[in-house]
Design a protein around this motif. Structure first.
Motif, PDB file in Angstrom:
ATOM      1  N   PRO A  23       0.804  -1.233   0.000  1.00  0.00           N
ATOM      2  CA  PRO A  23       0.000   0.000   0.000  1.00  0.00           C
ATOM      3  C   PRO A  23       0.831   1.275   0.000  1.00  0.00           C
ATOM      4  CG  PRO A  23      -0.045  -1.043   2.166  1.00  0.00           C
ATOM      5  CD  PRO A  23       0.616  -2.017   1.232  1.00  0.00           C
ATOM      6  N   ASP A  24       2.089   1.201   0.416  1.00  0.00           N
ATOM      7  CA  ASP A  24       2.935   2.396   0.454  1.00  0.00           C
ATOM      8  C   ASP A  24       3.648   2.658  -0.864  1.00  0.00           C
ATOM      9  OD1 ASP A  24       2.252   2.834   3.125  1.00  0.00           O
ATOM     10  OD2 ASP A  24       3.905   1.590   3.860  1.00  0.00           O
ATOM     11  N   HIS A 309      13.442  -4.187  -2.560  1.00  0.00           N
ATOM     12  CA  HIS A 309      12.381  -3.683  -3.432  1.00  0.00           C
ATOM     13  C   HIS A 309      11.497  -2.621  -2.783  1.00  0.00           C
ATOM     14  CE1 HIS A 309      12.948  -8.133  -4.402  1.00  0.00           C
ATOM     15  NE2 HIS A 309      13.554  -7.483  -5.378  1.00  0.00           N
ATOM     16  N   GLY A 310      11.797  -2.256  -1.547  1.00  0.00           N
ATOM     17  CA  GLY A 310      10.919  -1.350  -0.822  1.00  0.00           C
ATOM     18  C   GLY A 310      10.842   0.048  -1.394  1.00  0.00           C
ATOM     19  N   HIS A 311      11.833   0.468  -2.174  1.00  0.00           N
ATOM     20  CA  HIS A 311      11.830   1.812  -2.756  1.00  0.00           C
ATOM     21  C   HIS A 311      11.253   1.824  -4.163  1.00  0.00           C
ATOM     22  CE1 HIS A 311      15.414  -0.103  -4.374  1.00  0.00           C
ATOM     23  NE2 HIS A 311      15.548   0.862  -5.261  1.00  0.00           N
ATOM     24  N   TRP A 312      10.846   0.670  -4.693  1.00  0.00           N
ATOM     25  CA  TRP A 312      10.375   0.591  -6.065  1.00  0.00           C
ATOM     26  C   TRP A 312       8.967   1.136  -6.208  1.00  0.00           C
ATOM     27  CZ3 TRP A 312      11.943  -4.649  -8.741  1.00  0.00           C
ATOM     28  CH2 TRP A 312      13.332  -4.724  -8.807  1.00  0.00           C
ATOM     29  N   ARG A 316       6.649  -1.233 -11.039  1.00  0.00           N
ATOM     30  CA  ARG A 316       7.799  -2.130 -11.057  1.00  0.00           C
ATOM     31  C   ARG A 316       7.470  -3.427 -10.320  1.00  0.00           C
ATOM     32  NH1 ARG A 316      13.859  -0.665 -10.291  1.00  0.00           N
ATOM     33  NH2 ARG A 316      13.835  -2.635 -11.443  1.00  0.00           N
ATOM     34  N   LEU A 317       6.833  -3.310  -9.174  1.00  0.00           N
ATOM     35  CA  LEU A 317       6.441  -4.496  -8.407  1.00  0.00           C
ATOM     36  C   LEU A 317       5.430  -5.330  -9.193  1.00  0.00           C
ATOM     37  CD1 LEU A 317       6.048  -2.734  -4.947  1.00  0.00           C
ATOM     38  CD2 LEU A 317       7.970  -4.151  -5.689  1.00  0.00           C
TER      39      LEU A 317
END
Length: 409
Positions: A23-24, A309-312, A316-317
């Motif tokens: 969600p972020d 992958h938290g900054h993608w 992209r995800l």
């Protein structure tokens, strides 16, 4: 926390699940004209016209391949793409084969230099900026139709034509004096083909911290290769409307600054579990159901890890989820890599070799067998061969094209 993720077969349902799971994550849903996975990669590869690419690739409406997101994620390998193009066009597609070699070159530099590529590789040849990305750029409201269009392509589609990337990078670094590292991090998070090596080193090439001089452009160049689409109705005072000589004097002063070092974010420490199973760990550079390591794997896992992958951006995800939906033999998880592996009782790991030091640090306390990809040329490359692409090409070019077709860059 380790959470399993079951990916729906339906494309739209899959996009919705990823949006709910992360969600972020910001950004749009994956555009209708992009779909991840090997099937989409092979379909795209089949349409590539290597001859037309060589003639028109610098034009925004040119015959570009759109293969880069699939190559970035290993849906097809670079060797597959090279062999397909050579089978179809032979060495008449020399320019495209040359550009494929650039992708390998960036990766070879990353492999040898590691996290060094996240800092200045060399001292800048001109004075460079240190400013953060301005708010008007992040909002896509610079007042310049060309630059705002390139920003829109980035954040709304996740794909930008290579020439537009160069123009925008030059604008941001040389006209707006933005720190190249801030720009590279923002770009990499948004691009479907976001690759640490080609992205970071390309921004440094524009900045002159990995090149003999800075890259910049003028209005005539932009107007020619964009067919005037941005200039014809533009009412802004154009900052690019000058000769190269005048722009050089306006933009650049000599630099006496040393190469800058940037901090690399440290990952929190954690002991490796004393697991009993050996598994194939699938990472984001090997997303093909036909990957050789999966052929006889009894257990294979992919992990959406915030550290990686938290900054993608969201699209992209979602692109990766598309890829993974074709890999039915792989279980998909969300969480810290080490926590997931602990929950699954995994001790030994087999995976494709990667220059990504973040991934290497996550797996540092495990027994890992790193399996190298097939190289595009059987050559021994030294650090000196990777200082400039021309030196690399002197070794790789004759093998890729044959001695009779090889030309110096």
């Amino acid at each position: 926390m380790a959470t399993p993720l079951t990916l729906p077969h339906d494309h739209q349902e899959r996009l919705t699940l990823i949006r709910q799971t992360f969600p972020d994550a910001t950004g749009p849903d994956l555009a209708d004209h992009w779909r991840g996975g090997r099937l989409a990669a092979l379909s795209t590869l089949a349409t590539v016209d290597g001859i037309a690419y060589g003639r028109s690739r610098n034009f925004l409406d040119g015959a570009v391949t759109r293969l880069s997101p699939y190559l970035r994620h290993g849906c097809i390998t670079l060797n597959e793409a090279i062999k397909a193009v050579k089978l179809k066009h032979g060495t008449r597609a020399e320019k495209l084969l040359f550009e494929f070699a650039w992708r390998d070159y960036w990766r070879q530099v990353w492999t040898m230099q590691g996290d060094t590529i996240r800092s200045d590789m060399e001292s800048p040849k001109v004075a460079v900026g240190r400013a953060p990305i301005p708010a008007d750029v992040l909002a896509g409201e610079t007042g310049l139709p060309c630059m705002d269009a390139f920003i829109s392509d980035l954040v709304n589609d996740g794909y930008v034509h290579n020439h537009a990337r160069m123009w925008f990078a030059a604008y941001l670094l040389h006209w707006r004096k933005v720190d190249w590292r801030a720009a590279a991090d923002w770009y990499e998070a948004q691009l479907l083909d976001g690759d640490i090596a080609s992205n970071s080193l390309s921004w440094q090439w524009v900045a002159s911290t990995f090149g003999a001089k800075p890259y910049y452009f003028n209005k005539e160049n932009l107007e020619k290769y964009s067919a005037g689409r941005y200039c014809q109705d533009c009412t802004a005072q154009c900052p690019f409307d000058a000769s190269y000589e005048a722009l050089n004097q306006r933009l650049f002063g000599p630099s006496h600054a040393p190469a800058r070092q940037y901090a690399v974010k440290a990952l929190p420490g954690m002991s490796a579990p004393a697991g009993s199973k050996t598994t194939v760990l699938v990472h984001d550079e090997m997303l093909s159901p036909l990957h050789p390591l999966l052929a006889e794997a009894e257990h294979a896992v992919f992990i959406f890890d915030p550290a990686l992958h938290g900054h993608w951006a969201l699209h992209r995800l979602q692109f990766m989820a598309d890829c993974l939906s074709e890999m039915e033999q792989v279980s998909v998880w969300v969480g810290d890599t080490r926590a997931v592996l602990s929950a699954l009782d995994i001790g030994g790991i087999v995976t494709q070799a990667s220059p990504n030091r973040d991934l290497q640090r996550l797996l540092a306390k495990f027994a890992v067998h790193w399996v190298a990809e097939e190289p595009i040329a059987e050559v021994q490359l030294r650090a000196s061969d990777l200082k400039r692409f021309s030196r690399y090409w002197q070794k790789v070019g004759p093998q890729l094209l044959g001695d009779s077709h090889y030309r110096k860059p």
